[in-house]
Design a protein around this motif. Structure first.
Motif, PDB file in Angstrom:
ATOM      1  N   GLU A  34      19.878  36.360   3.118  1.00 39.60           N
ATOM      2  CA  GLU A  34      18.824  36.647   4.086  1.00 39.60           C
ATOM      3  C   GLU A  34      19.232  36.343   5.517  1.00 39.60           C
ATOM      4  N   ARG A  35      20.455  35.890   5.723  1.00 41.51           N
ATOM      5  CA  ARG A  35      20.914  35.640   7.091  1.00 41.51           C
ATOM      6  C   ARG A  35      22.426  35.697   7.136  1.00 41.51           C
ATOM      7  N   LEU A  36      22.949  36.313   8.199  1.00 37.83           N
ATOM      8  CA  LEU A  36      24.396  36.444   8.398  1.00 37.83           C
ATOM      9  C   LEU A  36      24.855  35.296   9.291  1.00 37.83           C
ATOM     10  N   GLU A  37      25.667  34.368   8.720  1.00 36.36           N
ATOM     11  CA  GLU A  37      26.054  33.169   9.458  1.00 36.36           C
ATOM     12  C   GLU A  37      27.359  32.594   8.905  1.00 36.36           C
ATOM     13  N   HIS A  38      27.961  31.704   9.691  1.00 35.02           N
ATOM     14  CA  HIS A  38      29.123  30.871   9.326  1.00 35.02           C
ATOM     15  C   HIS A  38      30.433  31.648   9.190  1.00 35.02           C
ATOM     16  N   LEU A  39      30.406  32.924   8.941  1.00 34.93           N
ATOM     17  CA  LEU A  39      31.654  33.651   8.705  1.00 34.93           C
ATOM     18  C   LEU A  39      32.523  33.722   9.955  1.00 34.93           C
ATOM     19  N   ASP A  40      31.903  33.751  11.140  1.00 33.48           N
ATOM     20  CA  ASP A  40      32.682  33.817  12.372  1.00 33.48           C
ATOM     21  C   ASP A  40      33.414  32.510  12.661  1.00 33.48           C
ATOM     22  N   LYS A  41      33.038  31.423  11.973  1.00 35.90           N
ATOM     23  CA  LYS A  41      33.710  30.137  12.161  1.00 35.90           C
ATOM     24  C   LYS A  41      34.714  29.859  11.047  1.00 35.90           C
ATOM     25  N   TRP A  42      34.386  30.268   9.821  1.00 30.42           N
ATOM     26  CA  TRP A  42      35.245  29.964   8.680  1.00 30.42           C
ATOM     27  C   TRP A  42      36.352  30.998   8.482  1.00 30.42           C
ATOM     28  N   CYS A  43      36.057  32.256   8.773  1.00 31.21           N
ATOM     29  CA  CYS A  43      36.999  33.352   8.462  1.00 31.21           C
ATOM     30  C   CYS A  43      37.269  34.149   9.734  1.00 31.21           C
ATOM     31  N   ARG A  44      38.054  33.598  10.624  1.00 34.94           N
ATOM     32  CA  ARG A  44      38.300  34.249  11.917  1.00 34.94           C
ATOM     33  C   ARG A  44      39.231  35.450  11.799  1.00 34.94           C
ATOM     34  N   ASP A  45      39.965  35.567  10.668  1.00 37.92           N
ATOM     35  CA  ASP A  45      40.908  36.671  10.497  1.00 37.92           C
ATOM     36  C   ASP A  45      40.333  37.825   9.668  1.00 37.92           C
ATOM     37  N   LEU A  46      39.042  37.842   9.475  1.00 38.50           N
ATOM     38  CA  LEU A  46      38.424  38.888   8.653  1.00 38.50           C
ATOM     39  C   LEU A  46      38.648  40.271   9.262  1.00 38.50           C
ATOM     40  N   LYS A  47      39.044  41.217   8.395  1.00 37.82           N
ATOM     41  CA  LYS A  47      39.183  42.613   8.801  1.00 37.82           C
ATOM     42  C   LYS A  47      38.167  43.519   8.113  1.00 37.82           C
ATOM     43  N   ASN A  61      26.067  36.612  14.662  1.00 32.23           N
ATOM     44  CA  ASN A  61      27.172  35.705  14.320  1.00 32.23           C
ATOM     45  C   ASN A  61      28.417  36.455  13.829  1.00 32.23           C
ATOM     46  N   VAL A  62      28.718  37.576  14.461  1.00 36.80           N
ATOM     47  CA  VAL A  62      29.947  38.310  14.128  1.00 36.80           C
ATOM     48  C   VAL A  62      30.764  38.624  15.381  1.00 36.80           C
TER      49      VAL A  62
END
Length: 485
Positions: A34-47, A61-62
């Protein structure tokens, strides 16, 4: 509320050995997030980021994901395109079947140099007049829209008519905004009504459980302050809301009398608009149904399947419902089980008994009675590496049963006769009809008889003397010439 946790992200990062700092691709679809969060801090190399089939209402948060190339947010509750300006490498954005009504929000993608493909199918904005032309004119770097390639002539026409198209888009967008506000207000009223009804039911139950008899100054049961209330005549008291309470109670009893199937049919046949609130309502309803089913499965005692009768005879059972063939020859009984090709061999177990064979596939039993008794120690089970089939070879038990019979006693004369017969030499008798070759009985030692011996197959050939020719008159006998052999 389902949140994105570190445990969930690590679980989805099995292909990267549970390492999330270097993770380049992750799939978090169908997790009820229900919310998009934390990925921009934990997975900075996401493609690549898959978030389809969730309940995300907002893109957030992207912006720190500088390497993000593909973002999939299909089947969510997003109503506006925003907070994507920092995704410098973004090439593809999928917002299929969301609730994007503010079409002008696509302008936030204008400065993304690498942006090439956008999906807005199934959104309210896709029904706007001149929707495609507005998006094409607003995003000059876009090459594909809703899976259709943008042609150069189409872009030129859209840019030429952009001032007029933008005005029409703003009008339609404003009308949708008003419609959406009414939908929100209606859903809030419905939620308030449900909350009030539940509160009234709680109060009525509380009052019924805590009633007590009181007497006033005149000795009449009740409260002394009730004289000023309507409907009080000194002996009884009538509540003016009693009719409404009875109606609500009757309605509640009717609801309770309905079966689960009727309630499900009523819920799914109810006409509602397709809004983010209705999606959440459906999700909550499905969640409650799932909880009920889990409770029922816990309370219900599942009877184990019987594999043997009361007298010990094995039953034929095929719980995994797999195909099999049971054949036999003079020496073996062969069972071929069509085990699933990609099933791990550790999930397959085979047990051979003298009168039955049992194969367990992922906890489900295939048991078959055997037509004959087999040798358990020499039985073998092999699995094909190509088809995955399990071949069980069971050799038969060969039993030779000889009945012990006592021979009758013989007299001395009979036994002596048998000994004489055994001592006598036996000659081989030849049938006269079979004498088509050499007659061995007529062989004698005389030379004359040898000349007359029969040749094979009974043919008799006599030798004829060849007369010698006389020498010619001119013949000279020269002793130096060797004779002709």
């Amino acid at each position: 509320m389902v949140r994105i946790t570190e445990e969930l992200v690590r679980k989805r990062a099995e292909h990267n050995e549970m390492q999330i700092s270097t993770l380049e691709e992750i799939s978090l679809h169908q997790q009820d997030i229900e919310r998009l969060e934390h990925l921009d801090k934990w997975c900075r190399d996401l493609k690549i980021l898959y978030l389809q089939s969730n309940l995300i209402p907002k893109i957030e948060n992207v912006s720190r994901l500088k390497k993000l190339e593909y973002l999939n947010l299909a089947l969510n509750n997003i109503e506006k395109i925003e907070n994507l300006e920092g995704c410098e490498s973004l090439k593809k954005l999928d917002l299929t079947v969301n609730f994007v009504g503010e079409l002008t929000s696509v302008e936030c993608l204008k400065n993304l140099y690498n942006f090439r493909e956008l999906f807005l199918t199934g959104n309210p904005c896709a029904d706007y007049e001149h929707y495609r032309n507005f998006v094409i004119a607003t995003l000059p770097q876009l090459q594909w829209l809703d899976g259709i390639e943008i042609e150069r002539s189409e872009r030129i026409k859209a840019i030429q008519n952009l001032p007029y198209i933008r005005g029409r888009i703003l009008e339609q967008q404003e009308s949708y905004r008003k419609k959406r506000a009414k939908q929100k207000e209606k859903s809030q009223n419905v939620n308030k009504g449900n909350a009030v009804n539940s509160h009234e039911n709680d109060e009525s139950s509380y009052d019924s459980d805590n009633t007590r008899d009181e007497t006033n100054a005149h000795g009449v049961p009740g409260d002394s302050n009730k004289e000023n209330r309507p409907g009080f005549n000194g002996r009884w008291y009538t509540d003016i809301n009693e009719g409404d309470k009875r109606a609500s109670e009757c309605k509640q009893t009717k609801e309770d009398d309905k079966t689960d199937e009727e309630k499900n049919a009523e819920f799914w046949n109810q006409k509602t608009g397709y809004t983010p609130e209705s999606r959440i309502e459906v999700h909550n309803y499905m969640k409650e149904l799932k909880k009920k089913e889990e409770k029922q499965s816990e309370t219900e005692t599942v009877r184990p399947r019987r594999l043997f009768s009361d007298d010990g005879r094995p039953f034929n059972v095929n719980e995994p419902k797999v195909e099999f063939s049971l054949t036999e020859d003079n020496e073996n009984i062969i069972l071929d089980v069509a085990v699933f090709k990609h099933m791990d061999t550790s999930l397959v177990d085979c047990d051979v008994q003298p009168h039955f064979v049992k194969v367990t596939l992922k906890g489900k039993v295939l048991q078959l009675c055997l037509p004959e008794e087999v040798n358990v120690g020499n039985s073998t089970a092999k699995r094909s590496q190509i088809t995955g089939h399990l071949l069980v070879t069971m050799p038969k038990v060969k039993q030779s049963i000889v009945s012990a019979k006592t021979a009758p006693l013989k007299s001395a004369k009979e036994s002596s006769k048998e000994k004489k017969k055994q001592n006598e030499s036996n000659y081989l008798e030849v049938d006269a009809e079979a004498r088509k070759g050499v007659d061995v009985t007529r062989i004698i030692a005389d030379n004359e008889a040898k000349k007359a011996t029969a040749l094979p197959f009974g043919s008799r050939v006599t030798k004829t003397e060849i007369p010698e020719h006389a020498n010619s008159d001119s013949f000279v006998d020269d002793p130096s010439v060797p004779p002709l052999l």
